[in-house]
Each structure stands twice: as C-alpha cells, then as structure tokens.
Write an enzyme that holds these catalytic residues in place. Structure first.
Site, short mmCIF file in Angstrom:
data_model
loop_
_atom_site.label_atom_id
_atom_site.label_comp_id
_atom_site.label_asym_id
_atom_site.label_seq_id
_atom_site.Cartn_x
_atom_site.Cartn_y
_atom_site.Cartn_z
N SER A 189 0.83 -1.30 -0.16
CA SER A 189 -0.15 -0.01 0.00
C SER A 189 0.86 1.38 -0.03
CB SER A 189 -0.92 -0.04 1.40
OG SER A 189 -1.42 1.20 1.56
N LYS A 227 2.04 -3.38 6.01
CA LYS A 227 1.98 -3.20 4.39
C LYS A 227 3.47 -3.35 3.91
CE LYS A 227 -1.91 -3.80 2.82
NZ LYS A 227 -2.23 -5.30 2.23
N TYR A 271 -1.08 -0.55 9.98
CA TYR A 271 -1.38 -1.02 8.66
C TYR A 271 -0.10 -0.71 7.72
CZ TYR A 271 -3.94 -0.91 3.92
OH TYR A 271 -4.48 -1.17 2.78
#
Ligand SMILES: NC(=O)c1ccc[n+]([C@@H]2O[C@H](COP(=O)([O-])OP(=O)(O)OC[C@H]3O[C@@H](n4cnc5c(N)ncnc54)[C@H](O)[C@@H]3O)[C@@H](O)[C@H]2O)c1
Length: 300
Positions: free
Chosen positions: A152, A169, A165
């Site tokens: 991401s 990622k 996150y």
C-alpha cells in the site's frame, strides 16, 4: 504476448469483495481455475462467513469458468494449508498466489490499542507469510510460481492514522524482497502491488467524483501482469485510476568517512551529500548493499 492463464491455478485471498473479487473474476475470465478465499468478515476483520467467497465462485461459474470457495482466515496456518490442499486435490497444482486479504483498524498512534496493531500485522504480514509458506513447497516442486503481495502507499510512504497498517504493508515488501531472491532458482517470481481503489475500505475517505475514477477494475491489469508467466520479479507496481507506476527502494551513492572521533561532526556537516539523489541505485540484495559499504572502506 497475450496475458493468458489457461491451465493455471490461482488462489486469491480476500476475494469475496473489493479488489480481490475483481482479481478473481479477471484471472478466471482469462482461463485460470481460481480458488476464491474470503473470511467474509467486516472491514475491521470481525465476523465471518463463506457466503462472500461462494457468491464470487457462482459468478465465475455462471460465466463458464472454474472456481472453488474457501472461508479460511489467512491468519490460521492449518486452515491455510487445508486451503492449498483443496486447490491441489481439485486441480493438482497452484501456480499463482495473490495475497490480497486485509483489514483496517485506523487510529492515530497515540490512541491506537496494541491489540489492534497486532491484529493488523497478523492479517497482512502473517496472513501473507502463511499463504506463501503453504504454497512454497508445491511451487518449488513444480519449478513454477507467481506470488503477488498487496502492499500500500501507506506502507511505502505513510498515512495519518495507519501506523499498524503501514508497518504491516511494508512488511509484505520485505517478505517479497527475500522470497524473490530465494525463489529465483525455482522460477518463482514474487512481486508487490500497491493499489488505490474505491472499495468499502476507502468509503467515506474521498469525494464521490474521486471514488468514481478509482474503480477496482482499474487496478487489475497490474495484478495480471505480476501474476503472469512473463512477470518480472521483485517489482513494486502502483496502480490506481488507470495510472501505473513503479516504486523503488533506492540507495544513494553516499560518502565514505571511515572511523574516527569526529565522524559524527563530519557526517552532520556533509549530510546533504549523503542524501543527494543523483546516481541512486537499487541494490540486488541486502548483502550487495553491505558489500558496497565494505568495498568503499577497503578501497582506501
Ligand atoms: N482500496 C484501496 O485503495 C487499497 C489501497 C492499498 C491497499 N489495499 C489493499 O488491497 C487489499 C484489498 O482491499 P479492498 O480495498 O478490496 O478491501 P475489502 O475490505 O473490500 O477487501 C478485503 C477482503 O479481505 C477479506 N479478509 C479480511 N481478513 C481476512 C482474513 N483474515 N482471511 C481471509 N480474508 C480476509 C475481507 O473479508 C474482504 O473481503 C487489502 O490488502 C488492502 O489492504 C487497498
């Protein structure tokens, strides 16, 4: 060369909706047999039912394709091994793994509960590692494999409220870097996709006009290229709204200062030379970067 998947078997995790559903439909449409995995939970990872995966399987079959549903959580290694066995029992091989399953537990780091940090890492990093580990011996034995991680822009560049996150990622990029090196001699290519798409994950984050431009379908070509026989390896492709870019983890030329009491002062004074981007390179491995450093010391 056409991007064709006749005779190939693919596993797409988190394929009950959003990007994963589009990936599964596209692979099937281009000839792959697809195992559609999805826990069927909410965007924060809670709950679960195989209904979402089954609905995508029904769509693929209605269009004349072959597919199977699986409701395993990618965090459960035994269930992931059973998922891979399900594909092997049905179709004899697994050629493609698209690690797409994911959740969000957004909060600023100050407010973030460490249980939410751990869960996000568990789904994205351990989930991808579990799936890679389970397909790896089959890909080694058949001397063929294509693995696509889903990273991401948050992992690559950061975004407010997504410390858990982003860490998880970028960890998938780290996993990709080494698996690509270890997989090379077995014709296993490992790449990462950084998508931008309007899905339930991005609901409420952008105005409608932007969401309309960001159809998940616009990301799919990048996945197909990374999952295909002709795929590169160790490539990070960014894709969104029909734009495609590559992200690189580069290394500057740097300077050699040696060892000495005043090196901190010298380094501070010459930091702009160290960070100067002209002549940047992408080392072939971590070891290559270390060798480069030692080489400069020994050249003195
Ligand atoms: N949408 C974006 O702009 C964007 C940007 C960057 C990265 N991503 C990544 O793309 C992937 C797909 O996201 P999306 O936007 O389609 O969101 P989504 O919520 O529609 O899809 C994620 C899917 O993963 C499934 N899932 C969650 N936990 C799982 C588990 N433990 N085991 C199996 N399945 C599980 C969910 O049920 C869901 O169907 C995710 O990895 C996400 O982090 C999306």
């Amino acid at each position: 060369m056409g991007i064709d998947f006749q005779g190939r078997v693919a596993i797409v995790t988190g394929a009950g909706g959003g990007l994963g559903r589009q990936h599964a439909l596209a692979l099937a449409q281009r000839g792959a047999k697809v195992l559609v995995n999805d826990l069927g939970g909410a965007v924060d990872g809670s709950g679960g039912t195989v209904t979402a995966a089954q609905a995508v399987v029904d769509e693929i079959r209605a269009a004349g394709g072959e597919a199977l549903a699986n409701g395993a959580s990618v965090t459960d290694f035994a269930a992931v091994e059973a998922m891979v066995q399900q594909a092997i029992d049905a179709w004899g091989r697994v050629d493609i793994l698209v690690n797409n399953a994911g959740i969000l537990r957004d909060k600023s780091f100050a407010k973030m509960d460490m249980a939410d940090f751990r869960l996000v890492v568990d789904v994205h990093l351990m989930g991808a590692a579990n799936c890679c580990k389970a397909v790896w011996p089959h890909m080694v034995a058949q001397q063929y494999g294509r693995i696509v991680m889903t990273t991401s822009s948050t992992g690559l560049y950061g975004n407010f409220g997504q410390a858990n996150y982003g860490a998880a990622k970028l960890a998938q990029v780290g996993l990709m870097q080494t698996l690509a090196i270890e997989g090379a001699k077995y014709n296993i290519h490992v790449n990462a996709l950084a998508p931008t798409a309007a899905t339930r994950m991005t609901e409420g984050l952008m105005p409608q006009e932007v969401l309309d431009a960001l159809k998940p379908e616009a990301v799919v070509p990048a996945m197909l290229v990374l999952a295909h026989e002709s795929a590169p390896s160790r490539t990070i492709l960014c894709a969104g709204a029909g734009t495609f870019e590559a992200a690189h983890i580069t290394l500057t030329q740097g300077i050699h200062l040696g060892i000495g009491a005043d090196v901190p002062e010298q380094l501070a004074a010459r930091l702009a030379e160290v960070t100067e981007r002209a002549g940047e390179q992408v080392p072939q491995s971590g070891a290559a970067q270390g060798t480069n450093e030692v080489g400069k010391a020994l050249a003195r």
